[in-house]
Design an enzyme around this catalytic site. Structure first.
Site, PDB file in Angstrom:
ATOM      1  N   PRO A 176       0.908  -1.172   0.038  1.00 56.57           N
ATOM      2  CA  PRO A 176      -0.106   0.061   0.159  1.00 56.57           C
ATOM      3  C   PRO A 176       0.944   1.215  -0.033  1.00 56.57           C
ATOM      4  CG  PRO A 176      -0.593  -1.513   1.723  1.00 56.57           C
ATOM      5  CD  PRO A 176       0.638  -1.836   1.142  1.00 56.57           C
ATOM      6  N   GLU A 177       0.557   2.310  -0.631  1.00 59.02           N
ATOM      7  CA  GLU A 177       1.018   3.398  -0.680  1.00 59.02           C
ATOM      8  C   GLU A 177       0.020   4.425   0.045  1.00 59.02           C
ATOM      9  OE1 GLU A 177       2.683   4.521  -4.737  1.00 59.02           O
ATOM     10  OE2 GLU A 177       2.442   2.307  -5.315  1.00 59.02           O
TER      11      GLU A 177
ATOM     12  N   LYS B  18       3.264   6.537   5.001  1.00 59.12           N
ATOM     13  CA  LYS B  18       2.628   5.217   4.866  1.00 59.12           C
ATOM     14  C   LYS B  18       2.395   4.441   6.233  1.00 59.12           C
ATOM     15  CE  LYS B  18       5.024   4.559   0.296  1.00 59.12           C
ATOM     16  NZ  LYS B  18       6.075   4.146  -0.247  1.00 59.12           N
TER      17      LYS B  18
ATOM     18  N   ARG C 187       4.052 -11.570   3.737  1.00 61.79           N
ATOM     19  CA  ARG C 187       5.442 -11.418   3.482  1.00 61.79           C
ATOM     20  C   ARG C 187       6.417 -11.187   4.763  1.00 61.79           C
ATOM     21  NH1 ARG C 187       6.819  -8.550  -2.111  1.00 61.79           N
ATOM     22  NH2 ARG C 187       9.102  -9.314  -1.589  1.00 61.79           N
TER      23      ARG C 187
ATOM     24  N   ARG D 187      13.319  -0.993  -9.451  1.00 57.25           N
ATOM     25  CA  ARG D 187      11.818  -1.222  -9.385  1.00 57.25           C
ATOM     26  C   ARG D 187      11.217  -1.439 -10.906  1.00 57.25           C
ATOM     27  NH1 ARG D 187       9.941   0.198  -4.757  1.00 57.25           N
ATOM     28  NH2 ARG D 187       8.195  -1.253  -5.053  1.00 57.25           N
TER      29      ARG D 187
END
Length: 292
Positions: A2-3, A58, A125, A278
């Site tokens: 999530p950003e 965040k 994760r 990225r």
DNA sequence: CACTTGACCTGTCCGC
DNA sequence: TGCGGACAGGTCAAGT
């Protein structure tokens, strides 16, 4: 993960769902997900009534109203999902597809409220974490001392954005956007989307981006973040809001995860490459490397 | 110092 | 169908 728009969506949802509720019990599995969850620390949680749910960059900040706060980072795959006491549908109920049974194998922390409702912190994760801290110490954390301005605040003008970006010279504009100490809350999706909007190639060095282009980037970034919040954020298979629902921003994305498709502006096929470590999505026609 | 790369984890997808 | 490798919306520590 999530950003800013996704974390903000979770914050707004949680704010409606858990403020005023009193914690009855807290469980967690791996210490990594809740590093300072000793018995002593948990004593500050039980009996506390949620006073506020805030956000910086965040990071979510749940104010317990007792001078302590829970701070939570979802990192790549974290979720915070609230379930009221009465959520259980029979097999074949039309709502079944919206409600995944929890806890599941990704559940790391469970907060039980006194009314029987629960808050689940899930994180496949295990990059994300929950920590309990005295509220006054939050600004002293290294991350909060370094983090840049909130891009949707009134103070964040294009001049501020220019000044922040100009601190970085010999790095790409994409790397600068992803750097949380430059501007807070931007991640891979909104870096790619805002650069496409301003027609800037992500590899362009910051020193080669003109002031006029930074102004375009500012407008593009703010518009994209606002649109995404309005749509409840974007969703991969791991992102859901506080009620377990997915956002719809991805259907409005112009380049992100649209490699092989036509650029909505010029029709050129969008490509995916690797920039600043990225995955990066670019329209090779709209976003040329050398531009004024 | 400024900047880049690897590590942290687990699951999934893609090519052989 | 199985297996290896690359990759996933983030951030730090360690490296150049």
């Amino acid at each position: 993960m999530p950003e800013l728009p996704e974390v903000e969506t979770v914050r707004a949802g949680l704010s409606k769902l858990i403020v005023g509720k009193t914690i009855a019990r807290v469980e967690h599995d791996t210490p990594k997900s809740f590093p300072n969850a000793s018995a002593d620390v948990k004593a500050f949680l039980v009996g506390a009534t949620i006073a506020d749910v805030g956000r910086r960059a965040k990071v979510l900040i749940i104010d317990l109203g007792n001078a302590y706060s829970l701070i939570i980072h979802l990192k790549m795959t974290g979720q915070l999902v609230f379930q009221s006491k009465t959520v259980h549908f029979g097999a074949g109920h039309p709502s079944d597809s919206l409600v995944n049974p929890l806890p599941d194998t990704s559940t790391r922390v469970i907060v039980d409220f006194t009314d029987g409702s629960k808050l689940f912190f899930n994180d496949q994760r295990k990059f994300g974490w929950v920590r309990l801290l005295p509220t006054v110490e939050i600004p002293n954390l290294d991350f909060f001392k370094k983090v840049g301005p909130e891009p949707l605040s009134n103070e964040f003008t294009w001049h501020v954005m220019k000044q922040r970006l100009r601190r970085r010279k010999n790095t790409s504009i994409k790397a600068a956007l992803l750097d949380q100490s430059v501007i807070a809350g931007i991640g891979n999706i909104y870096a790619d989307e805002s650069l496409w909007g301003a027609k800037i190639h992500p590899s362009t060095l910051v020193r080669d981006v003109s002031d006029a282009k930074i102004k375009e980037l500012y407008k593009s970034l703010v518009a994209v973040l606002r649109l995404s919040i309005a749509k409840g954020g974007s969703s991969s298979h791991t992102y859901v809001d506080a009620e377990g629902k997915k956002g719809s921003y991805m259907s409005f994305a112009n380049v992100f995860r649209r490699e092989g498709q036509a650029c909505p502006r010029c029709g050129t096929i969008i490509i995916k490459t690797r920039i600043a470590g990225r995955g990066t999505h670019v329209c090779p026609h709209c976003q040329k490397l050398r531009q004024a």
